[in-house]
Design a protein around this motif. Sequence first.
Motif: not given
Length: 476
Positions: A298-304
């Motif tokens: 989820x944090x990776x998706x938010x940054x992406x």
Amino acid sequence: VDAPVPSTHSRLAAPRRPGLGPGFVRLVADTGALLVAMVAAAVAQALAHHAAGDAPVVLGALGWLAVCLPVFVVVLGGSRHRLASRMQTTVAQQVREIVAPLAASGLVCLGVWRTVAAVADVPKPPEDGLLLTGLLATVLVAVARAGVPARPGARTCRVLLVGSGQVADRVSERLQAHGRVEVVGFVDDDPLDPRGRLGSLADLADVCEAHGVDHVVVAFSRVSAERMVEALRSVQGHLPMSVVPRLFDVLPATADSHDLASGYPALSVGPTALGLWHQWVKRAMDLMGAGLGMVVVLPVMAVTALCVRCTSRGPVFVRQARVGLRGREFTVWKFRTFTVTESVPPPEVLASGEHVAGPFPKLKHDPRTTSLGRVLRRTSLDELPQLLNVLTGSMSLVGPRPMQPEFAWDFGQWALRRYDVKPGLTGLWQVSGRNDLTYEEMCRLDNLYVTCWSPGLDLRVLARTARAVVSGRGCY
């Protein structure tokens, strides 16, 4: 008078010169890895008892474990002879092959320990230390074996193909993709393409000797079976051989080899397990895997999502129609990687670059791809939103490739079985080369998955997915 030169067959059959052969080197590698695992287990056991700095405690735990060392070495050595005919090019392959011997060794040691402890007045053995030793040894022995070359001083396993044609070419590509395998060429009597030919079938033994071949792989040839068998007998028993079966389209890697009748080996494939109970098991695996995956990424998706928004104009996500279970259409979500949202390049764009070998109209370097999009596609991060599709039930973690409606029905009747299961976020096609594979290979792999499905197959595909993502092979 000059002495006659011995034939190549006699040279292959002659005893090896004294020296430290690969068998001895592998024995040393196994023993060293086991010792490291035992020391680490002894230290971990001391840490668990808050006595890491107490040398007698560590040595006592290590002493118990060292008693088991000969058992582990003997059992692993016995299993190594059975595996001598197989090419083990990755740590994952080695792990699968040594789990059973290590588990058997641990059970033998545990049984002996319990018997001795019940008869004699000795302390109970550290069972947790034995378990930890087995877990560590599984990884360390696999790494050690994967690093041992087929011949002393060699960095790669040198392979010779017997036969030629499309299948032999694809086998050669797959073998060399591992990096630790070098295909030196092929022998055949009547090849369609002579490039890479090192001789005829009658020259097989001479070619193996001249090129230092470590392993022979038998693919398809147009010669008769009698001539093929006659040629192979010149190296039989002297070099390990692997045979690609004629009906490999219906044989998974997990096909069971056994003696069907006296002297007649056979490969057996069980029926597909797609009953209600197995569907529940697969759905449970999907929910647990996708749920855990969403928490982690989820944090990776938010940054992406933020990067996509800030680096180019357009929506963060794109929606695309796909055909899923029983031919029903559904919508998949991806991070946008193009300057426009259409996934199929228009004719003028297709005419502007090099096409991939895969089954769909796609360019290796699509000019519409954004700079960030190239990174997302190379790392498969653009696919992360499809975890939502897995949670909602329209996709599975592992399955056939989700097809676009315009390509969904361009299959033979046999290949339409792909719609008997949900499409997958990953699958055999994705971990075997993706867009570097042909249309026929994609159909074969997807059909193979459906007809040979099992929970174990899903776990193996998931384990191979990480390696496929890191290599980026076939990802454009």
